[in-house]
Design a protein around this motif. Structure first.
Motif, PDB file in Angstrom:
ATOM      1  N   GLU A  47      19.160  -7.112 -47.989  1.00  0.00           N
ATOM      2  CA  GLU A  47      18.012  -6.199 -47.968  1.00  0.00           C
ATOM      3  C   GLU A  47      18.282  -5.006 -47.049  1.00  0.00           C
ATOM      4  O   GLU A  47      18.033  -3.856 -47.411  1.00  0.00           O
ATOM      5  CB  GLU A  47      16.774  -6.965 -47.492  1.00  0.00           C
ATOM      6  CG  GLU A  47      15.507  -6.155 -47.481  1.00  0.00           C
ATOM      7  CD  GLU A  47      14.333  -7.005 -47.002  1.00  0.00           C
ATOM      8  OE1 GLU A  47      13.707  -6.605 -46.009  1.00  0.00           O
ATOM      9  OE2 GLU A  47      14.074  -8.059 -47.617  1.00  0.00           O
ATOM     10  N   LEU A  48      18.827  -5.263 -45.872  1.00  0.00           N
ATOM     11  CA  LEU A  48      19.128  -4.197 -44.918  1.00  0.00           C
ATOM     12  C   LEU A  48      20.214  -3.272 -45.464  1.00  0.00           C
ATOM     13  O   LEU A  48      20.101  -2.051 -45.371  1.00  0.00           O
ATOM     14  CB  LEU A  48      19.553  -4.811 -43.585  1.00  0.00           C
ATOM     15  CG  LEU A  48      19.749  -3.875 -42.413  1.00  0.00           C
ATOM     16  CD1 LEU A  48      18.480  -3.064 -42.132  1.00  0.00           C
ATOM     17  CD2 LEU A  48      20.150  -4.672 -41.169  1.00  0.00           C
ATOM     18  N   GLU A  50      21.016  -2.697 -48.623  1.00  0.00           N
ATOM     19  CA  GLU A  50      20.490  -1.896 -49.730  1.00  0.00           C
ATOM     20  C   GLU A  50      19.556  -0.799 -49.231  1.00  0.00           C
ATOM     21  O   GLU A  50      19.560   0.309 -49.760  1.00  0.00           O
ATOM     22  CB  GLU A  50      19.785  -2.794 -50.749  1.00  0.00           C
ATOM     23  CG  GLU A  50      20.763  -3.619 -51.554  1.00  0.00           C
ATOM     24  CD  GLU A  50      20.106  -4.508 -52.587  1.00  0.00           C
ATOM     25  OE1 GLU A  50      18.912  -4.854 -52.432  1.00  0.00           O
ATOM     26  OE2 GLU A  50      20.785  -4.853 -53.565  1.00  0.00           O
ATOM     27  N   GLN A  51      18.785  -1.086 -48.215  1.00  0.00           N
ATOM     28  CA  GLN A  51      17.879  -0.077 -47.664  1.00  0.00           C
ATOM     29  C   GLN A  51      18.655   1.071 -47.024  1.00  0.00           C
ATOM     30  O   GLN A  51      18.415   2.237 -47.330  1.00  0.00           O
ATOM     31  CB  GLN A  51      16.957  -0.707 -46.623  1.00  0.00           C
ATOM     32  CG  GLN A  51      16.013   0.291 -45.978  1.00  0.00           C
ATOM     33  CD  GLN A  51      15.210  -0.335 -44.841  1.00  0.00           C
ATOM     34  OE1 GLN A  51      15.393  -1.499 -44.493  1.00  0.00           O
ATOM     35  NE2 GLN A  51      14.339   0.457 -44.262  1.00  0.00           N
ATOM     36  N   GLY A  54      20.982   2.805 -49.572  1.00  0.00           N
ATOM     37  CA  GLY A  54      20.138   3.534 -50.523  1.00  0.00           C
ATOM     38  C   GLY A  54      19.702   4.883 -49.974  1.00  0.00           C
ATOM     39  O   GLY A  54      19.688   5.886 -50.692  1.00  0.00           O
ATOM     40  N   GLU A  55      19.367   4.906 -48.694  1.00  0.00           N
ATOM     41  CA  GLU A  55      18.982   6.176 -48.075  1.00  0.00           C
ATOM     42  C   GLU A  55      20.195   7.080 -47.907  1.00  0.00           C
ATOM     43  O   GLU A  55      20.108   8.294 -48.061  1.00  0.00           O
ATOM     44  CB  GLU A  55      18.273   5.922 -46.753  1.00  0.00           C
ATOM     45  CG  GLU A  55      16.903   5.302 -46.966  1.00  0.00           C
ATOM     46  CD  GLU A  55      16.127   5.102 -45.685  1.00  0.00           C
ATOM     47  OE1 GLU A  55      16.383   5.826 -44.709  1.00  0.00           O
ATOM     48  OE2 GLU A  55      15.249   4.219 -45.679  1.00  0.00           O
TER      49      GLU A  55
END
Length: 162
Positions: A47-48, A50-51, A54-55
Motif C-alpha cells: 500500500e505504501l 503504491e501510494q 503513484g504520486e
C-alpha cells in the motif's frame, strides 16, 4: 539570436526534466524500495509503495514529456539527426532508448497491465516481488546514470572514439 535563446531554454528544461526524472528514480531505487523491503507487514508495504510511487509517477510522466519535447527540439534545431548514425554519439542512442523505455512503461505498459501484475505478485510473495522490482530499478538506474555521464561529457565536446 532568438533561436539561440530558445535552444538554451530547451536545454535548461531538458536538464531539469532529467534531474526530476532520474533523481526521483534514484530515490525510489536507493531509498524507498530498500526501506520497504525491510518492512515485515507485506500489506502495508504494498500500500505504501503504491501510494508513493503513484504520486511520483505524475512527476516522472511530466519529466519524460518535458525531456522528450526539449530533446526533439534540440535535435531539430541542431539538425543533429545524423548523430544516430555515428557510434561516437552512443550516449544519444542510449538516451533515446532510456527515454523510450520509460515512456512506454509509464504511459502504456503500467496502465495496461504492469500495475495490476505487480500488485498480484506482491500479494502472492511480497519478498520476491519487491526483489524483482528492485533489480529492474537498479538496472534502469545504472543505465540512466551511464547515459547522463555520457551525455554531459559528449555535450561538452568529449569525443569518445577519438
Amino acid at each position: 539570436m532568438e533561436n539561440f535563446n530558445y535552444f538554451i531554454f530547451a536545454r535548461s528544461f531538458h536538464v531539469i526534466g532529467v534531474v526530476l526524472w532520474i533523481g526521483g528514480m534514484a530515490f525510489v531505487t536507493t531509498v524507498l524500495i530498500p526501506a520497504l523491503k525491510k518492512r515485515t507487514d507485506s500489506t502495508n508495504k504494498l500500500e505504501l509503495f503504491e501510494q508513493i510511487e503513484g504520486e511520483f509517477a505524475v512527476q516522472a510522466k511530466l519529466a519524460t514529456v518535458i525531456t522528450g519535447i526539449s530533446g526533439f527540439y534540440m535535435l531539430d534545431v541542431m539538425n543533429a539527426w545524423e548523430r544516430y548514425q555515428q557510434l561516437e554519439y552512443w550516449w544519444m542512442h542510449l538516451m533515446t532508448l532510456i527515454w523510450f523505455l520509460f515512456t512506454l512503461v509509464l504511459f502504456v505498459l503500467e496502465p495496461l497491465f504492469l500495475h495490476r501484475w505487480f500488485h498480484q505478485q506482491a500479494e502472492k510473495n511480497s519478498i520476491k516481488a519487491f526483489a524483482l522490482v528492485h533489480q529492474i530499478h537498479k538496472v534502469l538506474l545504472a543505465l540512466s546514470l551511464l547515459t547522463v555521464f555520457g551525455a554531459v561529457a559528449g555535450a561538452h565536446g568529449y569525443h569518445w572514439l577519438n
